[in-house]
Scaffold this active site. Structure first.
Site, PDB file in Angstrom:
ATOM      1  N   PRO A 391       0.810  -1.022   0.033  1.00  0.00           N
ATOM      2  CA  PRO A 391      -0.060   0.358  -0.180  1.00  0.00           C
ATOM      3  C   PRO A 391       0.844   1.348  -0.157  1.00  0.00           C
ATOM      4  CG  PRO A 391      -0.391  -1.592   1.662  1.00  0.00           C
ATOM      5  CD  PRO A 391       0.174  -1.888   1.788  1.00  0.00           C
ATOM      6  N   GLY A 395       7.140   2.469   2.721  1.00  0.00           N
ATOM      7  CA  GLY A 395       8.212   2.898   1.849  1.00  0.00           C
ATOM      8  C   GLY A 395       9.122   1.973   1.186  1.00  0.00           C
ATOM      9  N   SER A 713     -14.643 -12.977  -1.012  1.00  0.00           N
ATOM     10  CA  SER A 713     -13.865 -13.549   0.472  1.00  0.00           C
ATOM     11  C   SER A 713     -15.119 -13.117   1.277  1.00  0.00           C
ATOM     12  CB  SER A 713     -12.899 -12.610   0.415  1.00  0.00           C
ATOM     13  OG  SER A 713     -11.607 -12.893  -0.386  1.00  0.00           O
ATOM     14  N   LYS A 756      -5.791  -8.313   5.936  1.00  0.00           N
ATOM     15  CA  LYS A 756      -7.391  -8.104   6.884  1.00  0.00           C
ATOM     16  C   LYS A 756      -7.050  -8.839   8.311  1.00  0.00           C
ATOM     17  CE  LYS A 756      -9.367  -9.743   2.226  1.00  0.00           C
ATOM     18  NZ  LYS A 756     -10.246 -11.461   1.631  1.00  0.00           N
TER      19      LYS A 756
END
Length: 815
Positions: A391, A395, A713, A756
């Site tokens: 995401p 870094g 899901s 998740k």
């Protein structure tokens, strides 16, 4: 030979058609012997000719070297000096036979014979008349033939005279245009009155092949012969005129170039005399020295020298000069052999990576492994192609810079976001105006070394349109088997990228083509948990923002409670980018108070955050405070690292329809239908009594309807919420779940496991229900999360319901 004898010979037609010179060395008694009357049928030795045809009345030198030919000449000289000359059909045949010779030749009188030092024999002779070979009398030791003399008809009509004038006119033009034809030939042709003689003279003078000469020789009628010659002359004239035009154009260009060269040399000499220096000459010498010092590969050096030669021969004002000059600059300034020395101190590199980034153990370990292998097998090792996926704000790019520092390599970066033109990667060809190399070569020039750390940022944002597919061009760049000879359209020479360490970054891998994904080693960057964010803020974010805003820790201090509250209530992300913005916001407000001379706080506490940042933007803790019927909590993967997603179900009297809202994708809608089918088929076991599904409308809604959602899901979450509403059993509010459901009630594995689980931990859930086949992924979960969450792995839907649903007698608030 006397002048009178020569004059008589010329009167009899003695002319050397090839050179236009008079024959010399002919005996004095040849004048009468040549034209002596003979019988119509005669036997003579035969001399085969290669690549030539001799016409009557023509004096011609011949070189004889073959044995049978020499014997034929000697036999002729031993009698009256007469011999028959006939052209060969194929001049490659060394010993021609009857089938290799034409049937029409020329009776020739040999005037003189010389023996040359090289073994050849030179003879001079004059053609007398045409003859037709009737029979071959012998073949060895020389060829002897029986011939019939051909008598030419004599005709001097007006049409014949007109033809003669036309032939003369065409012949005059040919003589003027063809430098190989002597002017004497036209002068002699003007003095010939016989049409057949004129035709023979012109045919012998023209530069035509043997077949056409033989056709003229075999044409007996003088008028027909003149007509054939007029056609040949017209064809030859067309060719000569075209050659003349081409020659004139070429000569004009050559004269212009010679004039420019002469003037340039004059200018150079004048400048030398005046003590001035020729700028272009000096520039060419400087480029030559730079090319020699650039240590280019042999192929590239030859290409550069070839272009330099073109540059040196061009006028200064030529537009091509700047194009070649720019091209040579690129070749010279690119690093071909310059390399930085790698740091192979593994412990020092590990410390440097830990000092710059907290966590990210998998990525750091891979870099240290590379350094270890590099230390043990430096020559045999290929540079890895890594892909950091995670995401935003986790870094990825900053870790690339830290790796370059740890390795002691130069760091260069190219952002691929929004690139849709293949030429951005491979460059433009030099035929286009303003062409230049692609971003790969441009960045290598900026790096100044052949082994930098090259970061290709946002590789998942590369597009494709009518200008090509940039991701396809990256296949060669990111393939260790091919990138040692990378081809850029502008350079037009191979460039070695095998020593470059490539690192690519992406938020998600789905848009990356499979062929490109296969070339890269993927390292995932998961979102940070709260403790990791807190540690990152302490070590890196707060000190950096204090320094950038002119503050220091003695003037401003952030408490752990304040940082924790910023993480929980002012940011909601997988990375730490927004968190750093909030810290910077506080530092700026404090810096302004310092600049105004007002009193400033020395400590930022959780209570003072509202004063600096305003009210909280997010609610920390459980999404639901109470156990409710028809409401189940799902954990979902997002680009920001994961989130919780409640699923609501409500029942109404109706006609048995199923309504789905919340911007659900097709896969998610299918999961809802599968959940309903499972509930209806297992109604008895699930305790669903007295429900007539044909008179019941079911509405399933996933909040935040403006955000599109998709994926399988949420299958067990929809089933749990639906069964809760049908059986009126509340769902535990502290339970989150994820998994795909089948019609038989099996729970299938899911992707994005770590994201998740971290989102469930971030939301404050206590229990997470996960597919049994994902239990192997627990190795990626931090120990802190494992301690705070209860993990339940299931294989069937009844196991999910046993954990998520409360008993019927413990029903809470009804919905």
């Amino acid at each position: 030979m006397s002048d009178n004898d020569m004059d008589r010979l010329l009167e009899g037609g003695g002319f050397l058609a090839v050179s236009g010179r008079r024959a010399e060395g002919i005996p004095q008694n040849l004048g009468e012997a040549i034209f002596e009357q003979t019988n119509e049928i005669a036997e003579y030795p035969l001399l085969p000719l290669r690549d030539t045809v001799i016409f009557p009345h023509m004096v011609t030198p011949l070189f004889v070297g073959r044995d049978r030919s020499l014997r034929a000449v000697e036999a002729a000289m031993s009698t009256e000096g007469t011999i028959v000359v006939v052209a060969q059909k194929d001049d490659e045949v060394q010993e021609p036979g009857p089938d290799d010779l034409y049937t029409v030749g020329t009776e020739m009188t040999i005037a003189r014979m010389w023996h040359l030092p090289d073994g050849m024999t030179n003879i001079w002779g004059q053609g007398r008349r045409r003859v037709e070979i009737l029979d071959f009398m012998q073949v060895d030791p020389y060829i002897k033939v029986k011939v019939r003399r051909i008598v030419e008809p004599s005709e001097k009509s007006l049409s014949t005279q007109a033809l003669m004038r036309a032939v003369l006119a065409l012949f005059e033009k040919c003589v003027q245009l063809d430098r190989n034809l002597p002017e004497d030939a036209y002068v002699i042709a003007m003095n010939i009155d016989e049409p057949g003689w004129l035709a023979d003279l012109v045919a012998s003078a023209l530069n035509i092949d043997v077949e056409k000469r033989q056709e003229v020789l075999e044409t007996i009628q003088p008028v027909v012969r003149l007509q054939r010659l007029s056609i040949l002359l017209a064809q030859e004239l067309d060719v000569l005129e075209l050659e003349d035009r081409i020659h004139a154009q070429v000569q004009e260009e050559v004269d212009k170039s010679q004039r420019e060269y002469f003037l340039r040399q004059q200018m150079k000499a004048i400048q030398t005399e005046l003590g001035e220096i020729d700028g272009q000459f000096q520039e060419v010498n400087e480029l030559k020295e730079k090319i020699a010092a650039a240590e280019m590969p042999e192929e590239v050096r030859l290409k550069a020298e070839k272009e330099l030669d073109r540059l040196s021969s061009m006028p200064v004002a030529s537009p091509e000069v700047s194009v070649i000059r720019t091209y040579l600059d690129w070749l010279i300034e690119l690093p071909w052999s310059e390399a930085t020395e790698d740091n192979i101190d593994i412990s020092a590199a590990a410390k440097a990576l830990d000092d710059s980034h907290y966590g990210l153990a998998k990525a750091k370990e891979r870099i240290l492994e590379y350094m270890a292998v590099r230390k043990l097998a430096a020559e045999k090792m290929r540079s890895p192609i890594l892909c950091f996926v995670g995401p935003p704000g986790t870094g990825k790019t900053s870790l690339g810079k830290a790796i370059a520092q740890a390795l002691g390599r130069k760091f260069v970066r190219v952002s691929l976001g929004g690139i849709r033109d293949e030429a951005e990667i491979r460059g433009h060809r030099r035929t286009y105006v303003g062409s230049m190399p692609g971003r790969i070569i441009q960045t290598m020039r900026r790096a100044g070394a052949i082994n930098p750390l090259f970061m290709l940022d946002e590789i998942d944002k590369v597009g494709i349109d009518f200008r090509g597919d940039p991701s396809a061009a990256l296949l060669e760049v990111l393939d260790p088997e091919q990138n040692h000879a990378f081809s850029d359209h502008y350079l037009d020479v191979n460039y070695d990228l095998s020593k470059v360490m490539f690192i690519t970054t992406a938020n998600i891998l789905d848009p990356v083509p499979p062929a490109l994904r296969d070339r890269m080693e993927v390292i995932e960057f998961p979102g940070y948990i709260e403790e990791e964010k807190l540690e990152i803020a302490r070590r890196f974010l707060v000190p950096r923002q204090l320094m950038e805003n002119g503050l220091d820790e003695t003037r401003l201090h952030f408490s752990d409670e304040a940082l924790r509250q910023i993480i929980r209530e002012y940011t909601y992300e997988a990375g730490v980018r927004n968190m750093e913005r909030e810290i910077a916001n506080i530092c700026r407000k404090v810096a302004r108070r310092v600049a105004d001379g007002r009193q400033v706080p020395h400590r930022i506490t959780a209570q003072s955050l509202v004063k600096h940042l305003g009210p909280p933007q997010f609610t920390y803790g459980l999404a639901e405070k109470e156990d409710e019927i028809g409401v189940a909590m799902s954990v979902a993967w997002t680009e920001a690292g994961g989130d919780i997603m409640p699923v609501e179900v409500i029942l109404m009297e109706g006609k048995g329809s199923l309504m789905l809202t919340g911007q659900l994708g097709e896969i998610m809608q299918e999961s809802a239908h599968a959940a309903l089918s499972y509930a209806r088929s297992h109604a008895r076991e699930l305790g669903i009594k007295g429900r007539d599904f044909d008179k019941l409308d079911i509405h399933i809604h996933v909040p935040e309807g403006a955000i599109p959602k998709d994926g399988p899901s949420a299958g067990i979450t929809m089933s749990t919420a639906l069964i809760s509403a049908l059986a009126r059993r509340p769902v535990r509010h502290d339970v989150g779940m994820t998994g795909e459901i089948t019609l038989r009630g099996r729970v299938l594995p899911i992707g994005g496991f770590k994201e998740k689980v971290l989102s469930a931990h971030r939301a404050g859930l206590k229990t997470v229900i996960l597919p049994k086949r994902n239990e192997k992924d627990m190795i990626e979960i931090p120990n802190k999360v494992k301690r705070d969450l209860e993990f339940i792995f299931v294989e069937r839907m009844d196991e999910v319901l046993a954990v998520a649903l409360l008993p019927a007698q413990s029903q809470g608030k009804r919905t």
